[in-house]
Scaffold this motif. Structure first.
Motif, PDB file in Angstrom:
ATOM      1  N   ILE A 152       0.854  -1.187   0.000  1.00  0.00           N
ATOM      2  CA  ILE A 152       0.000   0.000   0.000  1.00  0.00           C
ATOM      3  C   ILE A 152       0.888   1.235   0.000  1.00  0.00           C
ATOM      4  O   ILE A 152       1.686   1.430   0.922  1.00  0.00           O
ATOM      5  CB  ILE A 152      -0.929   0.021   1.226  1.00  0.00           C
ATOM      6  CG1 ILE A 152      -1.723  -1.297   1.327  1.00  0.00           C
ATOM      7  CG2 ILE A 152      -1.880   1.207   1.144  1.00  0.00           C
ATOM      8  CD1 ILE A 152      -2.528  -1.426   2.605  1.00  0.00           C
ATOM      9  N   ASN A 153       0.765   2.064  -1.033  1.00  0.00           N
ATOM     10  CA  ASN A 153       1.486   3.337  -1.099  1.00  0.00           C
ATOM     11  C   ASN A 153       0.665   4.407  -0.404  1.00  0.00           C
ATOM     12  O   ASN A 153      -0.509   4.614  -0.737  1.00  0.00           O
ATOM     13  CB  ASN A 153       1.729   3.730  -2.554  1.00  0.00           C
ATOM     14  CG  ASN A 153       2.663   2.770  -3.264  1.00  0.00           C
ATOM     15  OD1 ASN A 153       3.865   2.813  -3.087  1.00  0.00           O
ATOM     16  ND2 ASN A 153       2.085   1.869  -4.065  1.00  0.00           N
ATOM     17  N   ILE A 154       1.280   5.089   0.539  1.00  0.00           N
ATOM     18  CA  ILE A 154       0.573   6.080   1.353  1.00  0.00           C
ATOM     19  C   ILE A 154       1.292   7.421   1.262  1.00  0.00           C
ATOM     20  O   ILE A 154       2.524   7.488   1.313  1.00  0.00           O
ATOM     21  CB  ILE A 154       0.495   5.626   2.825  1.00  0.00           C
ATOM     22  CG1 ILE A 154      -0.253   4.286   2.910  1.00  0.00           C
ATOM     23  CG2 ILE A 154      -0.180   6.677   3.689  1.00  0.00           C
ATOM     24  CD1 ILE A 154      -0.135   3.606   4.247  1.00  0.00           C
ATOM     25  N   GLU A 155       0.516   8.467   1.120  1.00  0.00           N
ATOM     26  CA  GLU A 155       1.063   9.822   1.105  1.00  0.00           C
ATOM     27  C   GLU A 155       0.352  10.651   2.165  1.00  0.00           C
ATOM     28  O   GLU A 155      -0.876  10.679   2.223  1.00  0.00           O
ATOM     29  CB  GLU A 155       0.882  10.476  -0.270  1.00  0.00           C
ATOM     30  CG  GLU A 155       1.490  11.867  -0.344  1.00  0.00           C
ATOM     31  CD  GLU A 155       1.350  12.491  -1.720  1.00  0.00           C
ATOM     32  OE1 GLU A 155       2.325  13.082  -2.216  1.00  0.00           O
ATOM     33  OE2 GLU A 155       0.250  12.392  -2.300  1.00  0.00           O
ATOM     34  N   CYS A 156       1.133  11.309   3.004  1.00  0.00           N
ATOM     35  CA  CYS A 156       0.602  12.208   4.026  1.00  0.00           C
ATOM     36  C   CYS A 156       1.033  13.632   3.698  1.00  0.00           C
ATOM     37  O   CYS A 156       2.177  13.856   3.290  1.00  0.00           O
ATOM     38  CB  CYS A 156       1.090  11.816   5.411  1.00  0.00           C
ATOM     39  SG  CYS A 156       0.511  10.196   5.975  1.00  0.00           S
ATOM     40  N   LYS A 157       0.116  14.574   3.902  1.00  0.00           N
ATOM     41  CA  LYS A 157       0.394  15.977   3.596  1.00  0.00           C
ATOM     42  C   LYS A 157       0.099  16.847   4.815  1.00  0.00           C
ATOM     43  O   LYS A 157      -0.827  16.566   5.596  1.00  0.00           O
ATOM     44  CB  LYS A 157      -0.460  16.453   2.415  1.00  0.00           C
ATOM     45  CG  LYS A 157      -0.123  15.805   1.080  1.00  0.00           C
ATOM     46  CD  LYS A 157      -1.013  16.378  -0.030  1.00  0.00           C
ATOM     47  CE  LYS A 157      -0.666  15.771  -1.386  1.00  0.00           C
ATOM     48  NZ  LYS A 157      -1.542  16.302  -2.454  1.00  0.00           N
ATOM     49  N   ALA A 158       0.895  17.893   4.950  1.00  0.00           N
ATOM     50  CA  ALA A 158       0.626  18.927   5.944  1.00  0.00           C
ATOM     51  C   ALA A 158      -0.044  20.095   5.229  1.00  0.00           C
ATOM     52  O   ALA A 158       0.354  20.463   4.118  1.00  0.00           O
ATOM     53  CB  ALA A 158       1.924  19.377   6.616  1.00  0.00           C
TER      54      ALA A 158
END
Length: 314
Positions: A285-291
């Motif tokens: 699972i590719n996960i991207e988190c953003k601020a």
């Protein structure tokens, strides 16, 4: 009558290699050691003592002048003038082993205690500064308990309490054994940087996730909108399907009272835990988190304002 020839120089006797070396080490005729007399060695020794003493003194003086131009608490170049700039990035923990330093994959077997133990211990090491004894407010430290109505006074820093973040706690192994792990996020520190908060519904960007927009719009505490929001989701449609529900502990972002970073003693970056409740096992699972703040720009290629990692649970 024959003229008397005067011989002013007699060539030294020819010596063998061993005899020549012995004579070089010590010549009893001229009292020379290694080709120099005692007086000659004393003069050259004194010369080099004075020379290197003067050189060391000059270097120390230049270093002292240089340190006069530095401030150990405040950088000379800040924000736009600095190499770091004004766009903070996100970091995640736990990190893969040093043998895979370029990897961002968190991969383990949920039914193997020894397999997931590494990841839990990595988080323990990361949180060590946050757990240290003596950092509790009221015991001589300059930490204070903060909230949106009580920001820190000048020279004080906010405590980062992490005891009640269940299930993302050490005693629970950060839930790795249940194949529902916790990943910790932190915002990189930039001296004197102050976020511009998304605290008005009309200013929310189009590319902000809908669930985060709804979270901001539904808030009935306007002062708590002064937050650097965080969103995590699968990068691709298949990832979105597999990642499952996500919880943000203790809240969905970094409170504004932790900013700006002034390098006060005892400061700790705010952190939060991302709890993946039911990620699909057996798939990557590719996960991207953003601020999210008005002055945080996102660039997936340079990982500006965001962080990427992969999760795989066997």
């Amino acid at each position: 009558m024959s003229e008397k020839k005067e011989q002013y120089y007699l060539p030294p006797p020819k010596l063998g290699k061993w005899e020549g070396f012995r004579k070089f080490l010590w010549d009893s005729d001229s009292s020379q050691f290694l080709g120099r007399t005692g007086a000659s060695w004393a003069k050259i020794f004194i010369f080099y003592i004075i020379f290197y003493a003067a050189l060391s003194g000059f270097f120390a003086a230049m270093l002292a002048v240089f340190y006069q131009t530095l401030n150990t608490k405040t950088p000379k170049w800040k924000l736009e003038e600095s190499i770091i700039g004004t766009n903070p990035g996100l970091g995640f923990r736990p990190m893969p082993p040093e043998s895979n330093v370029e990897s961002t994959l968190i991969w383990y077997k949920g039914n193997d205690d020894n397999n997931y133990k590494y990841w839990a211990e990595e988080i323990d090491r990361f949180l060590e500064e946050y757990k240290k004894a003596g950092q509790t407010p009221g015991v001589g430290q300059n930490k204070v308990i903060c909230d949106f109505n009580n920001p820190p006074a000048e020279g004080k820093v906010c405590d980062v309490p992490i005891k009640d973040w269940s299930p993302c706690i050490s005693e629970n192994g950060y839930n790795y054994k249940k194949s529902a792990p916790c990943i910790f996020l932190k915002l990189n520190k930039i001296f004197d940087w102050m976020p511009q908060f998304y605290n008005e519904s009309s200013s929310l960007p189009d590319n902000m996730p809908e669930d985060l927009k709804n979270h901001i719009r539904d808030s009935n505490k306007p002062n708590e909108l002064n937050t650097v929001w965080v969103s995590c989701e699968g990068e691709n449609p298949a990832d979105i399907e597999h990642v499952g529900p996500i919880q943000y502990i203790p809240r969905r972002g970094f409170p504004g009272y932790y900013f700006p970073f002034k390098n006060y003693e005892g400061y700790l970056s705010p952190i939060l835990a991302i709890f993946f409740e039911r990620p699909k096992t057996g798939v990557l699972i590719n996960i991207e988190c953003k601020a999210w703040a008005k002055n945080i720009k996102h660039d997936r290629a340079d990982r500006r304002g965001s962080v990427h990692f992969e999760l795989m649970i066997d």
